[in-house]
Design a protein around this motif. Structure first.
Motif, PDB file in Angstrom:
ATOM      1  N   VAL A 240       0.872  -1.179   0.000  1.00  0.00           N
ATOM      2  CA  VAL A 240       0.000   0.000   0.000  1.00  0.00           C
ATOM      3  C   VAL A 240       0.903   1.221   0.000  1.00  0.00           C
ATOM      4  N   ILE A 241       0.696   2.106  -0.970  1.00  0.00           N
ATOM      5  CA  ILE A 241       1.533   3.300  -1.078  1.00  0.00           C
ATOM      6  C   ILE A 241       0.637   4.530  -1.243  1.00  0.00           C
ATOM      7  N   ARG A 242       1.224   5.693  -0.937  1.00  0.00           N
ATOM      8  CA  ARG A 242       0.506   6.966  -1.149  1.00  0.00           C
ATOM      9  C   ARG A 242       1.310   7.789  -2.151  1.00  0.00           C
ATOM     10  N   LEU A 243       0.634   8.275  -3.161  1.00  0.00           N
ATOM     11  CA  LEU A 243       1.281   9.051  -4.220  1.00  0.00           C
ATOM     12  C   LEU A 243       0.832  10.503  -4.157  1.00  0.00           C
ATOM     13  N   SER A 244       1.773  11.400  -4.407  1.00  0.00           N
ATOM     14  CA  SER A 244       1.419  12.808  -4.547  1.00  0.00           C
ATOM     15  C   SER A 244       0.673  12.993  -5.867  1.00  0.00           C
ATOM     16  N   ALA A 245       0.115  14.173  -6.074  1.00  0.00           N
ATOM     17  CA  ALA A 245      -0.593  14.440  -7.328  1.00  0.00           C
ATOM     18  C   ALA A 245       0.338  14.248  -8.523  1.00  0.00           C
ATOM     19  N   ARG A 246       1.559  14.727  -8.382  1.00  0.00           N
ATOM     20  CA  ARG A 246       2.535  14.581  -9.462  1.00  0.00           C
ATOM     21  C   ARG A 246       2.939  13.114  -9.639  1.00  0.00           C
ATOM     22  N   GLY A 247       3.097  12.416  -8.499  1.00  0.00           N
ATOM     23  CA  GLY A 247       3.458  11.008  -8.567  1.00  0.00           C
ATOM     24  C   GLY A 247       2.371  10.173  -9.209  1.00  0.00           C
ATOM     25  N   TRP A 248       1.114  10.479  -8.907  1.00  0.00           N
ATOM     26  CA  TRP A 248      -0.013   9.749  -9.489  1.00  0.00           C
ATOM     27  C   TRP A 248      -0.077   9.968 -10.995  1.00  0.00           C
ATOM     28  N   GLU A 249       0.215  11.191 -11.405  1.00  0.00           N
ATOM     29  CA  GLU A 249       0.162  11.519 -12.828  1.00  0.00           C
ATOM     30  C   GLU A 249       1.211  10.736 -13.626  1.00  0.00           C
ATOM     31  N   SER A 250       2.379  10.496 -13.031  1.00  0.00           N
ATOM     32  CA  SER A 250       3.464   9.835 -13.756  1.00  0.00           C
ATOM     33  C   SER A 250       3.619   8.355 -13.406  1.00  0.00           C
ATOM     34  N   PHE A 251       2.784   7.842 -12.508  1.00  0.00           N
ATOM     35  CA  PHE A 251       2.979   6.490 -11.986  1.00  0.00           C
ATOM     36  C   PHE A 251       2.941   5.429 -13.085  1.00  0.00           C
ATOM     37  N   SER A 252       1.964   5.507 -13.973  1.00  0.00           N
ATOM     38  CA  SER A 252       1.797   4.459 -14.993  1.00  0.00           C
ATOM     39  C   SER A 252       2.983   4.373 -15.942  1.00  0.00           C
ATOM     40  N   ALA A 263      -3.186  -0.224  -9.578  1.00  0.00           N
ATOM     41  CA  ALA A 263      -3.250   1.088  -8.930  1.00  0.00           C
ATOM     42  C   ALA A 263      -4.525   1.826  -9.319  1.00  0.00           C
ATOM     43  N   GLU A 264      -4.875   1.787 -10.596  1.00  0.00           N
ATOM     44  CA  GLU A 264      -6.082   2.470 -11.050  1.00  0.00           C
ATOM     45  C   GLU A 264      -7.335   1.889 -10.401  1.00  0.00           C
ATOM     46  N   GLU A 265      -7.354   0.554 -10.245  1.00  0.00           N
ATOM     47  CA  GLU A 265      -8.540  -0.102  -9.692  1.00  0.00           C
ATOM     48  C   GLU A 265      -8.695   0.139  -8.183  1.00  0.00           C
ATOM     49  N   SER A 266      -7.590   0.409  -7.499  1.00  0.00           N
ATOM     50  CA  SER A 266      -7.648   0.555  -6.036  1.00  0.00           C
ATOM     51  C   SER A 266      -7.488   1.990  -5.557  1.00  0.00           C
ATOM     52  N   ALA A 267      -7.342   2.936  -6.462  1.00  0.00           N
ATOM     53  CA  ALA A 267      -7.025   4.321  -6.090  1.00  0.00           C
ATOM     54  C   ALA A 267      -8.118   4.965  -5.225  1.00  0.00           C
ATOM     55  N   VAL A 268      -7.669   5.585  -4.131  1.00  0.00           N
ATOM     56  CA  VAL A 268      -8.571   6.313  -3.229  1.00  0.00           C
ATOM     57  C   VAL A 268      -7.864   7.597  -2.800  1.00  0.00           C
ATOM     58  N   ASP A 269      -8.585   8.713  -2.854  1.00  0.00           N
ATOM     59  CA  ASP A 269      -8.033   9.987  -2.375  1.00  0.00           C
ATOM     60  C   ASP A 269      -8.259  10.052  -0.867  1.00  0.00           C
ATOM     61  N   ASP A 270      -7.168   9.970  -0.088  1.00  0.00           N
ATOM     62  CA  ASP A 270      -7.317   9.962   1.377  1.00  0.00           C
ATOM     63  C   ASP A 270      -7.069  11.332   1.996  1.00  0.00           C
ATOM     64  N   GLU A 272      -4.490  13.234   1.744  1.00  0.00           N
ATOM     65  CA  GLU A 272      -3.072  13.564   1.708  1.00  0.00           C
ATOM     66  C   GLU A 272      -2.421  13.184   0.387  1.00  0.00           C
ATOM     67  N   GLY A 273      -3.145  12.444  -0.402  1.00  0.00           N
ATOM     68  CA  GLY A 273      -2.640  11.993  -1.694  1.00  0.00           C
ATOM     69  C   GLY A 273      -3.514  10.877  -2.222  1.00  0.00           C
ATOM     70  N   VAL A 274      -3.016  10.149  -3.187  1.00  0.00           N
ATOM     71  CA  VAL A 274      -3.764   9.022  -3.761  1.00  0.00           C
ATOM     72  C   VAL A 274      -3.202   7.735  -3.171  1.00  0.00           C
ATOM     73  N   ARG A 275      -4.041   7.012  -2.463  1.00  0.00           N
ATOM     74  CA  ARG A 275      -3.644   5.762  -1.806  1.00  0.00           C
ATOM     75  C   ARG A 275      -4.010   4.591  -2.720  1.00  0.00           C
ATOM     76  N   VAL A 276      -3.031   3.718  -3.013  1.00  0.00           N
ATOM     77  CA  VAL A 276      -3.271   2.594  -3.923  1.00  0.00           C
ATOM     78  C   VAL A 276      -2.637   1.329  -3.350  1.00  0.00           C
ATOM     79  N   THR A 277      -3.146   0.195  -3.809  1.00  0.00           N
ATOM     80  CA  THR A 277      -2.575  -1.103  -3.471  1.00  0.00           C
ATOM     81  C   THR A 277      -2.038  -1.731  -4.748  1.00  0.00           C
TER      82      THR A 277
END
Length: 322
Positions: A240-252, A263-270, A272-277
């Protein structure tokens, strides 16, 4: 549409011999009743097509009957020049044959289609190898392809990734697959069907003994199933990781597609950032993958991965900050 389907029925019977109405219906994605009507139409047109009843029956063209391929559409003619990879054909020793076949096809096409096919060939080029990777040297590829084609047993000396590294195998070569510029041999050993990287073959010899291919073996289906099995074995855990807005944009663009999809299927805005599994192969592999993103990602779980990333960051700090 129906005229095209009638031509397809003829070409299927010409290519495969006897086929049942159900097999034709499945191939063309129509009902069996539609196939019956098509067969009647072909009979009425004088096509020498006959059928036998019973479990081993089916439709078949009279021996010696061939139909000329005159029904190519403009789009089909264009697509034929994208159907093969010239580099792959050359690897297999078929470069000249492919060029000759394309020349013959070009000469047989009407002038209007010839112009469109040439237009396509001059505007699209297929390059199989991935970026930053040179095509692998596979000195035994031609010999392996010959064994595949002639259904001959193949004796190879193969270098594996695990001990014992060098092994000798006698294989039943079932097919070759080109994946991202790398050739793979799908072959049956003493117990099961496995995949061998052709560049890792250190020596090879085609034996005189032939073998029978498994009747139900489908190379494309087997390869797809093998990839799915490989991915299921490759990813043995999750994080489980948390991505910043910039990190989420470039993650794929920083991870493999299977990880990006998770990540796309599990993404949740918590908040503080985008939390994904995401799935991970191992702690070491995941550490290297996530460190590439710097401060745009934070590991939340598991604790072991968070600790390993922390230790790596401390080691880097001690090198650069003293």
């Amino acid at each position: 549409m129906r005229a095209s389907r009638l031509v397809s029925v003829l070409l299927l019977l010409q290519a495969k011999g006897r086929m049942t109405a159900q097999a034709l219906a499945d191939e063309l994605e129509v009902s069996v009743r539609t196939i019956y009507r098509d067969v009647e139409s072909l009979h009425a047109a004088g096509v020498p097509l006959y059928g036998d009843a019973g479990p081993s029956g089916g439709y078949q063209l009279l021996d010696g009957y061939r139909t000329r391929l005159t029904g190519l559409t403009a789009q089909e003619a264009e697509s034929l020049f994208l159907a093969g990879l010239p580099g792959a054909a050359a690897d297999l020793g078929l470069g000249d044959a492919v060029s000759a076949a394309q020349l013959k096809l070009m000469a047989a096409l009407p002038s209007s289609m010839r112009d469109r096919a040439s237009h396509m060939a001059t505007r699209f080029h297929l390059d199989a190898p991935a970026w930053y990777y040179d095509p692998e040297r596979s000195p035994f590829l031609g010999l392996v392809a010959d064994a595949v084609w002639r259904e001959r047993l193949l004796e190879v000396s193969y270098r594996r990734w695990r001990a014992p590294e060098d092994v000798t195998r006698v294989l039943r070569p079932l097919g070759l697959v080109l994946k991202a510029g790398r050739w793979y041999l799908v072959a049956q050993g003493s117990t099961r069907i496995s995949t061998y990287r052709v560049s890792q073959i250190q020596a090879a010899a085609v034996l005189e003994e032939t073998f029978e291919r498994p009747e139900a073996f489908d190379l494309a289906a087997h390869w797809t199933a093998s990839l799915e099995e490989f991915q299921s074995r490759q990813y043995t855990g999750s994080a489980v990781i948390r991505l910043s807005a910039r990190g989420w944009e470039s993650f794929s663009s920083n991870v493999l597609p299977v990880v990006a999809r998770a990540a796309e299927e599990s993404a949740v805005d918590d908040g503080e950032g985008v939390r994904v599994t995401i799935p991970i192969e191992s702690l070491g592999h995941a550490t290297g993958m996530l460190l590439r993103m710097g401060g745009e990602v934070e590991v939340l779980e598991p604790a072991e991965l968070r600790e390993q990333v922390t230790e790596s960051v401390r080691a880097l700090a001690s090198i650069y900050l003293g």
